[in-house]
Scaffold this active site. Structure first.
Site, PDB file in Angstrom:
ATOM      1  N   GLN A  24       1.352 -31.765  51.531  1.00 42.56           N
ATOM      2  CA  GLN A  24       0.040 -32.304  51.906  1.00 42.56           C
ATOM      3  C   GLN A  24       0.053 -32.991  53.277  1.00 42.56           C
ATOM      4  OE1 GLN A  24      -1.626 -34.519  48.523  1.00 42.56           O
ATOM      5  NE2 GLN A  24      -2.553 -32.599  47.802  1.00 42.56           N
ATOM      6  N   LYS A  55       1.743 -43.193  54.330  1.00 42.02           N
ATOM      7  CA  LYS A  55       1.976 -43.861  53.052  1.00 42.02           C
ATOM      8  C   LYS A  55       2.890 -45.077  53.187  1.00 42.02           C
ATOM      9  CE  LYS A  55       2.879 -42.849  48.220  1.00 42.02           C
ATOM     10  NZ  LYS A  55       3.160 -41.807  47.222  1.00 42.02           N
TER      11      LYS A  55
END
Lengths: 185, 585
Positions: free
Chosen positions: B116, B165
């Protein structure tokens, strides 16, 4: 490919202009600038980029081909990029311009002397010499580089590379148009 | 707030959004953005969980359209980010303030083709006003502040923030930058808001001296919240007004000076008034190709005053005689003041009565027209719209998709209030209507929100009605269902010799059942007799969303029409008016 007439590079047609673009020295800023040119269909003729003495900023020198788009629109769109701090159009007649060229030229026998002589005339440097080739470096005005390149072609250029021009305004006067301070929006 | 406080990047992100007074955000979580969804649990921000990321983007747009505040969307990396490209581009084209947050793979994984991963800032660079990849959690508050500042000032637009992240997971020392620090951090960004005094004086003089002046107002009037000032100027000098597709409602349709929408599917009076004008007073419009038609023949005798906050719009399409860069509200106020001063000094406005009576003549001869259906014949979409309009409560917000239904809505609805019309003007995004209507309703729960949609558009984003049902955001949807990609069909009929290629949507699902499956009330309307009852029922339901499937005439066309590339002078009128064309000369 080269459309600048070496005798009169910024002749009557005024198809090329030099923009000195001060940008924040941040990741992706060159992609923003070049992406804008691609996206809006503007042509870049040459481009040189490096940090300024203040490492927070970089200066991009862009020679633009304005045969299709008015310079004003290019400057305004460019100035809309958040990272672009200042845009100055440099009139070649009122600024100093330099470009660097490296060229490897084919030589056989007595031609070697001729090429060295030519290099001396143009104040070029011999960087490397081989049996049948020679690598030269020359910096100077783009027009002078054009002339040198033209003469070297007679001997056969194996490979060559030019940097694209860098420029700063003349000391004695301000650049003709001064800072084209577009307005952000 | 303590300077020593340690937060995770995710906590800092959510707190930064709270500090920017975000009340509602639209989004859908996923792997990389996961850490940001945890502090959301205890945040004051209401998060609307969508069914597709594109929906989140259009909802944020709908919210921004009706409030003027930036719409906020948050989604994960990769496919979520690419699903956001369409709303970002839509917001960019229509200058809608929007802040979009995307997750990104960890900084250590960037560039490795991780799961992703996509180059979100690269992909969105040309569809955002600005975007930023945050590489350190300490930078979060500043980047968020910059994003809101950039999105809402100057020419508004979308800003994207890409957050890896690990940046969300790692800790930072909380500090909230001051206004001065934000401005100092953006040395290349100084929008001009005040117009040049000399140009303003020049504009005022031109306005008073014009024989055939016309106010050409665009979305910028709404962005600058300048509708009331524009009206004051128009009324003072009795100058007629055309409102572009993006400016419907910026000047009331029920005002005697309002000529409505110009352009490709504008009304004949608005189009012709532009062509014949000797002074176009452009406030916040951009000479879009859909307005000008063939540029070389557009308003040939007109001088141009162009007020726009974006300097790049000056002279992009039409060279202005008086360019004024600045905020529409500030500049129009100054122009008004300058006009009043000139009048007080004894300067007289040129008599524009002959011009106004000419314009009135066009209006009488060329109302927006359609043929009523034969008894027992198919419903006319325009008739359905008139019925919806007449039964709509005051202040109703109308949100459309893109195509014939959009043009009919703009032509037949009466927009008498600013910020009651939401549509995708520049990008022309089919499927805009349902999610944008949900965003508008989330922002204005007190208002009735009608999504006017086509059957083609509806099938692109209808699933967001599930979001509407689960979140209790009850909108009303009217599908003008002609089982065709109607606008394309119209072009194939008119310009491709009725050779219909891939435009027939017969085999549409049962919209009533579909609506019911999504928790909405579904109503089908096949005949004229059923219209009033269906609309009344729809308007009476406030605890669920409602979908009315109007089965309308398949071959109805939008008129007037300026064919692509043609001159505005050659506008195709409704067939019943063609014989009177001479009056427009």
């Amino acid at each position: 490919m080269r459309t600048i007439n070496s005798k009169n590079p910024f002749g009557d047609s005024h198809q090329h202009h030099v923009l000195s673009v001060l940008v924040q020295n941040r990741p992706g800023v060159l992609a923003r600038v070049s992406g804008l040119f691609a996206r809006r269909g503007y042509n870049i003729f040459s481009l040189a980029v490096a940090p300024t003495d203040d490492a927070d900023y970089s200066r991009i020198t862009i020679v633009v081909d304005i045969s299709a788009t008015p310079l004003e629109q290019i400057v305004k769109q460019l100035f809309k990029l958040i990272d672009v701090v200042r845009i100055t159009e440099l009139d070649p007649r009122k600024s100093v311009e330099r470009e660097l060229m490296l060229a490897t030229v084919r030589i056989d026998g007595e031609q070697r002397g001729q090429v060295v002589e030519l290099a001396n005339v143009f104040e070029a440097k011999v960087l490397a010499v081989g049996n049948d080739a020679m690598t030269l470096s020359m910096d100077g005005t783009p027009e002078k580089l054009d002339d040198f390149e033209e003469l070297l072609k007679g001997y056969g250029i194996v490979e060559s590379q030019r940097t694209g021009r860098v420029a700063l305004p003349n000391l004695e006067r301000e650049a003709r148009k001064g800072a084209l301070k577009g307005k952000a929006s | 707030m303590s300077n020593k406080e340690t937060l995770t990047g995710a906590e800092a992100l959510i707190r930064s959004l709270e500090m920017e007074n975000v009340e509602i955000m639209f989004g859908l979580p996923g792997g990389c953005i996961l850490p940001a969804y945890d502090p959301l649990l205890k945040s004051s921000i209401r998060h609307i969980l969508v069914r597709h990321e594109q929906g989140a983007g259009h909802m944020a747009q709908g919210y921004a359209h009706v409030t003027g505040r930036p719409g906020v969307a948050m989604v994960t990396s990769g496919p979520a980010a690419t699903n956001m490209v369409t709303p970002l581009c839509d917001a960019f084209m229509d200058s809608i303030p929007m802040v979009c947050i995307t997750g990104q793979v960890s900084t250590t994984a960037i560039g490795t083709d991780a799961f992703q991963e996509c180059d979100t800032v690269g992909i969105t660079r040309s569809v955002t006003k600005h975007n930023e990849l945050i590489m350190h959690p300490d930078d979060i508050p500043m980047v968020v502040r910059q994003a809101f500042h950039i999105a809402t000032t100057g020419r508004p637009g979308p800003v994207l923030i890409d957050v890896p992240k690990d940046v969300l997971q790692n800790t930072m020392t909380w500090s909230w930058p001051t206004d001065e620090e934000v401005i100092a951090s953006l040395p290349g960004y100084r929008p001009t808001t005040k117009g040049h005094p000399k140009m303003i004086k020049e504009a005022a003089k031109l306005i008073l001296a014009a024989e055939k002046p016309l106010l050409y107002i665009g979305g910028g009037v709404l962005k600058a919240r300048a509708a009331d000032v524009v009206r004051e100027l128009a009324e003072l000098l009795q100058i007629p007004v055309v409102t572009t597709l993006m400016a419907r409602g910026a000047f009331p349709d029920n005002h005697p000076l309002c000529l409505g929408m110009p352009g490709m599917h504008g009304n004949a009076t608005a189009i012709t008034a532009m062509q014949k004008s000797d002074l176009l007073i452009n406030f916040g419009a951009r000479f879009d190709d859909r307005v000008t038609g063939k540029v070389s023949t557009f308003a040939p005798d007109a001088k141009v005053i162009h007020v726009d906050i974006d300097p790049a719009e000056q002279g992009k399409v039409r060279k202005p005689d008086v360019p004024i860069v600045g905020d529409c509200r500030i500049v129009v106020e100054e122009i008004l003041k300058s006009v009043q001063e000139l009048l007080a000094e004894g300067t007289k406005q040129v008599n524009i009565d002959p011009w106004r009576s000419k314009v009135s003549g066009w209006r009488e001869k060329f109302p927006v027209a359609y043929d009523q259906s034969e008894p027992g014949g198919r419903l006319k979409p325009q008739f359905c719209l008139e019925k919806l309009r007449d039964a709509a409560p005051e202040g109703t917000i109308v949100v459309s998709g893109v195509g014939q239904h959009q043009m009919w809505t703009s032509l037949f609805w009466k927009f008498n209030e600013p910020y009651t019309w939401v549509n995708s003007g520049g990008l022309g995004t089919m499927g805009f209507s349902v999610p944008a209507a949900i965003g508008a309703k989330a922002a204005r729960p007190d208002r009735t929100v009608w999504a006017i949609d086509g059957d083609g558009c509806f099938q692109m984003t209808a699933q967001e009605l599930v979001t509407a049902s689960t979140e209790g955001i009850h909108i009303k949807v009217a599908i003008l269902n002609n089982t065709y990609l109607g606008m394309v069909r119209q072009w194939q009929e008119m310009f491709y010799g009725e050779r219909y290629s891939e435009v027939n949507l017969a085999g549409c699902p049962d919209f009533v059942k579909w609506a019911e499956a999504m928790g909405c009330v579904g109503i089908r309307v096949d005949s004229v007799e059923e219209i009033d009852g269906a609309i009344e029922l729809a308007n009476s339901i406030n605890d669920r969303s409602v979908v009315i499937d109007f089965r309308v005439e398949e071959f109805e066309k939008v008129f007037p029409m300026v064919p692509a590339g043609a001159s505005n002078d050659d506008v195709l009128l409704h067939p019943s008016q063609e014989s009177q064309r001479e009056f427009l000369r």
